[in-house]
Design a protein around this motif. Structure first.
Motif, PDB file in Angstrom:
ATOM      1  N   THR A 163       0.818  -1.214   0.000  1.00  0.00           N
ATOM      2  CA  THR A 163       0.000   0.000   0.000  1.00  0.00           C
ATOM      3  C   THR A 163       0.854   1.267   0.000  1.00  0.00           C
ATOM      4  O   THR A 163       0.330   2.359  -0.174  1.00  0.00           O
ATOM      5  N   ASN A 164       2.165   1.083   0.201  1.00  0.00           N
ATOM      6  CA  ASN A 164       3.067   2.235   0.226  1.00  0.00           C
ATOM      7  C   ASN A 164       3.577   2.489  -1.189  1.00  0.00           C
ATOM      8  O   ASN A 164       4.383   1.722  -1.719  1.00  0.00           O
ATOM      9  N   GLN A 165       3.128   3.572  -1.831  1.00  0.00           N
ATOM     10  CA  GLN A 165       3.503   3.859  -3.212  1.00  0.00           C
ATOM     11  C   GLN A 165       4.977   4.197  -3.351  1.00  0.00           C
ATOM     12  O   GLN A 165       5.560   4.063  -4.425  1.00  0.00           O
ATOM     13  N   ALA A 166       5.592   4.596  -2.249  1.00  0.00           N
ATOM     14  CA  ALA A 166       7.017   4.933  -2.292  1.00  0.00           C
ATOM     15  C   ALA A 166       7.890   3.690  -2.268  1.00  0.00           C
ATOM     16  O   ALA A 166       9.114   3.779  -2.417  1.00  0.00           O
ATOM     17  N   GLY A 167       7.246   2.526  -2.065  1.00  0.00           N
ATOM     18  CA  GLY A 167       8.008   1.282  -2.080  1.00  0.00           C
ATOM     19  C   GLY A 167       8.740   1.010  -0.790  1.00  0.00           C
ATOM     20  O   GLY A 167       9.674   0.208  -0.756  1.00  0.00           O
ATOM     21  N   GLY A 168       8.348   1.662   0.282  1.00  0.00           N
ATOM     22  CA  GLY A 168       9.022   1.465   1.552  1.00  0.00           C
ATOM     23  C   GLY A 168       8.636   0.164   2.214  1.00  0.00           C
ATOM     24  O   GLY A 168       7.698  -0.520   1.814  1.00  0.00           O
ATOM     25  N   GLY A 169       9.352  -0.212   3.256  1.00  0.00           N
ATOM     26  CA  GLY A 169       9.076  -1.430   4.003  1.00  0.00           C
ATOM     27  C   GLY A 169       9.829  -1.405   5.309  1.00  0.00           C
ATOM     28  O   GLY A 169      10.380  -0.382   5.710  1.00  0.00           O
ATOM     29  N   GLN A 170       9.845  -2.541   5.981  1.00  0.00           N
ATOM     30  CA  GLN A 170      10.572  -2.614   7.238  1.00  0.00           C
ATOM     31  C   GLN A 170      11.315  -3.938   7.327  1.00  0.00           C
ATOM     32  O   GLN A 170      10.921  -4.932   6.742  1.00  0.00           O
ATOM     33  N   MET A 171      12.409  -3.915   8.095  1.00  0.00           N
ATOM     34  CA  MET A 171      13.227  -5.103   8.253  1.00  0.00           C
ATOM     35  C   MET A 171      12.560  -6.057   9.248  1.00  0.00           C
ATOM     36  O   MET A 171      12.059  -5.644  10.286  1.00  0.00           O
ATOM     37  N   GLN A 172      12.528  -7.338   8.903  1.00  0.00           N
ATOM     38  CA  GLN A 172      11.915  -8.343   9.748  1.00  0.00           C
ATOM     39  C   GLN A 172      12.928  -9.448  10.035  1.00  0.00           C
ATOM     40  O   GLN A 172      13.508 -10.024   9.121  1.00  0.00           O
ATOM     41  N   GLN A 173      13.143  -9.716  11.327  1.00  0.00           N
ATOM     42  CA  GLN A 173      14.122 -10.707  11.723  1.00  0.00           C
ATOM     43  C   GLN A 173      13.687 -12.104  11.291  1.00  0.00           C
ATOM     44  O   GLN A 173      12.549 -12.515  11.521  1.00  0.00           O
ATOM     45  N   GLN A 174      14.589 -12.840  10.647  1.00  0.00           N
ATOM     46  CA  GLN A 174      14.292 -14.213  10.273  1.00  0.00           C
ATOM     47  C   GLN A 174      14.293 -15.107  11.508  1.00  0.00           C
ATOM     48  O   GLN A 174      14.982 -14.833  12.498  1.00  0.00           O
ATOM     49  N   LEU A 175      13.523 -16.186  11.442  1.00  0.00           N
ATOM     50  CA  LEU A 175      13.344 -17.072  12.593  1.00  0.00           C
ATOM     51  C   LEU A 175      13.945 -18.451  12.305  1.00  0.00           C
ATOM     52  O   LEU A 175      14.076 -18.868  11.153  1.00  0.00           O
ATOM     53  N   TYR A 176      14.260 -19.144  13.385  1.00  0.00           N
ATOM     54  CA  TYR A 176      14.767 -20.510  13.303  1.00  0.00           C
ATOM     55  C   TYR A 176      13.605 -21.479  13.537  1.00  0.00           C
ATOM     56  O   TYR A 176      12.895 -21.377  14.549  1.00  0.00           O
ATOM     57  N   LEU A 177      13.412 -22.417  12.642  1.00  0.00           N
ATOM     58  CA  LEU A 177      12.392 -23.447  12.805  1.00  0.00           C
ATOM     59  C   LEU A 177      13.049 -24.712  13.343  1.00  0.00           C
ATOM     60  O   LEU A 177      13.994 -25.242  12.748  1.00  0.00           O
ATOM     61  N   VAL A 178      12.545 -25.188  14.483  1.00  0.00           N
ATOM     62  CA  VAL A 178      13.059 -26.432  15.054  1.00  0.00           C
ATOM     63  C   VAL A 178      12.515 -27.591  14.222  1.00  0.00           C
ATOM     64  O   VAL A 178      11.293 -27.751  14.091  1.00  0.00           O
ATOM     65  N   ASP A 179      13.419 -28.393  13.644  1.00  0.00           N
ATOM     66  CA  ASP A 179      12.965 -29.452  12.735  1.00  0.00           C
ATOM     67  C   ASP A 179      12.418 -30.648  13.522  1.00  0.00           C
ATOM     68  O   ASP A 179      12.383 -30.651  14.755  1.00  0.00           O
ATOM     69  N   ASP A 180      11.966 -31.671  12.774  1.00  0.00           N
ATOM     70  CA  ASP A 180      11.317 -32.814  13.414  1.00  0.00           C
ATOM     71  C   ASP A 180      12.265 -33.665  14.237  1.00  0.00           C
ATOM     72  O   ASP A 180      11.835 -34.567  14.969  1.00  0.00           O
ATOM     73  N   LYS A 181      13.571 -33.402  14.127  1.00  0.00           N
ATOM     74  CA  LYS A 181      14.552 -34.114  14.952  1.00  0.00           C
ATOM     75  C   LYS A 181      15.049 -33.259  16.117  1.00  0.00           C
ATOM     76  O   LYS A 181      15.898 -33.707  16.891  1.00  0.00           O
ATOM     77  N   GLY A 182      14.509 -32.021  16.208  1.00  0.00           N
ATOM     78  CA  GLY A 182      14.848 -31.169  17.338  1.00  0.00           C
ATOM     79  C   GLY A 182      16.058 -30.282  17.136  1.00  0.00           C
ATOM     80  O   GLY A 182      16.595 -29.755  18.117  1.00  0.00           O
ATOM     81  N   LYS A 184      24.455 -27.365  12.744  1.00  0.00           N
ATOM     82  CA  LYS A 184      23.307 -27.976  13.414  1.00  0.00           C
ATOM     83  C   LYS A 184      23.498 -27.946  14.933  1.00  0.00           C
ATOM     84  O   LYS A 184      24.533 -28.357  15.446  1.00  0.00           O
ATOM     85  N   ILE A 185      22.447 -27.470  15.639  1.00  0.00           N
ATOM     86  CA  ILE A 185      22.460 -27.443  17.094  1.00  0.00           C
ATOM     87  C   ILE A 185      21.159 -28.043  17.604  1.00  0.00           C
ATOM     88  O   ILE A 185      20.075 -27.633  17.185  1.00  0.00           O
ATOM     89  N   GLU A 186      21.259 -28.998  18.521  1.00  0.00           N
ATOM     90  CA  GLU A 186      20.060 -29.616  19.085  1.00  0.00           C
ATOM     91  C   GLU A 186      19.484 -28.713  20.180  1.00  0.00           C
ATOM     92  O   GLU A 186      20.184 -28.325  21.119  1.00  0.00           O
ATOM     93  N   VAL A 187      18.192 -28.410  20.061  1.00  0.00           N
ATOM     94  CA  VAL A 187      17.551 -27.508  21.021  1.00  0.00           C
ATOM     95  C   VAL A 187      16.294 -28.094  21.659  1.00  0.00           C
ATOM     96  O   VAL A 187      15.840 -27.603  22.707  1.00  0.00           O
ATOM     97  N   ALA A 188      15.700 -29.124  21.055  1.00  0.00           N
ATOM     98  CA  ALA A 188      14.450 -29.675  21.573  1.00  0.00           C
ATOM     99  C   ALA A 188      14.653 -30.268  22.960  1.00  0.00           C
ATOM    100  O   ALA A 188      15.713 -30.824  23.281  1.00  0.00           O
ATOM    101  N   ASN A 189      13.631 -30.102  23.807  1.00  0.00           N
ATOM    102  CA  ASN A 189      13.626 -30.597  25.193  1.00  0.00           C
ATOM    103  C   ASN A 189      14.650 -29.895  26.075  1.00  0.00           C
ATOM    104  O   ASN A 189      14.998 -30.400  27.149  1.00  0.00           O
TER     105      ASN A 189
END
Length: 258
Positions: free
Chosen positions: A76-95, A104-109
């Motif tokens: 909706t911004n005609q000037a083409g502006g935006g904002q920076m959004q921090q990327q997230l880490y998804l914990v995979d099915d192995k944790g 690779k770092i194990e984080v589950a549990n």
């Protein structure tokens, strides 16, 4: 006339009867219950979305340990502006998560404190006094059934009690069974169920006093609600009609005596 009014009054009492205190009040035996103060820490689960930001006195030194931010453009911004959004880490099915530079770092549990401590030790080999900020971004619980505002609640604090979740839903309706609350929880790929009696304070000591991410709380309807549904959706009309009938009958009896 008396033969008519007695069953009418009896029917009205059946429909308008109130539940006893024993079925309504919370924490009824709290004065006789020993509350065990135990520390609760949320543990990371598969499919959690984590925001992890590494900072230090030298910002250039920590750049290899941070995900690049995405530029989100506002159409909706005609000037083409935006904002920076921090990327997230998804914990995979192995944790595991795939962390920049470290792999690779194990984080589950594991708790947040355990993960932060692990990352600090790893990154300290490359950066002086790194600071790790970790948050769970998709912590949510769902409350269904006989509550005033059922729905899914996103939790910012990453810790919530069963009673807090019910309060977020506007509390139980008068038709909710307070002594048989169902909590569904997924652990290690299995769905487990547990029943909680809110009228007895000892549930505070259970493992389900604190909810975990993605828990589902279901409040069953009591007998009054079931009976009301059997009567039909026009029960309020019936109640009004009975009230008017009782009033009219009382007036007729009064005039007859005169």
């Amino acid at each position: 006339m008396k033969k008519i009014i007695i069953p009418v009054i009896f029917s009205g009492l059946l429909l308008t009867s109130c539940a006893s205190r024993e079925k309504i009040a919370y924490y009824q035996n709290i004065d006789q219950t020993e509350i065990v103060n135990k520390k609760f820490e949320t543990k990371i689960k598969n499919d959690d979305l984590l925001m992890i930001i590494v900072s230090a006195q030298d910002p250039v030194a920590v750049q290899p340990f941070n995900l690049m931010s995405n530029l989100t453009v506002d159409p909706t911004n005609q000037a083409g502006g935006g904002q920076m959004q921090q990327q997230l880490y998804l914990v995979d099915d192995k944790g595991f998560i795939d962390f920049p530079t470290l792999g690779k770092i194990e984080v589950a549990n594991k708790t947040k404190a355990q993960i932060v401590d692990d990352l600090q030790k790893r990154i300290s080999k490359y950066v002086i006094n790194p600071i790790i900020n970790l948050r769970i971004m998709n912590f949510k619980v769902t409350v269904q059934g006989e509550v005033k505002m059922p729905g899914m609640h996103k939790i910012n604090s990453e810790r919530i009690t069963l009673m807090e979740a019910i309060t977020l839903s506007g509390d139980l309706t008068n038709y909710g069974k307070r002594d048989n609350i169902l909590v569904l929880r997924e652990e290690n790929g299995e769905i487990k169920s547990h029943r909680v009696d809110l009228t007895k304070a000892d549930f505070i000591n259970s493992d389900f006093y604190y909810l975990k991410q993605n828990d589902v709380v279901y409040v069953e309807p009591n007998k009054v609600a079931v009976n009301s549904s059997a009567v039909g959706p026009n029960v309020s009309i019936y109640m009004t009609a009975i009230s008017l009938l009782l009033t009219t009958t009382a007036l007729i009896l009064t005039n007859t005596k005169k």
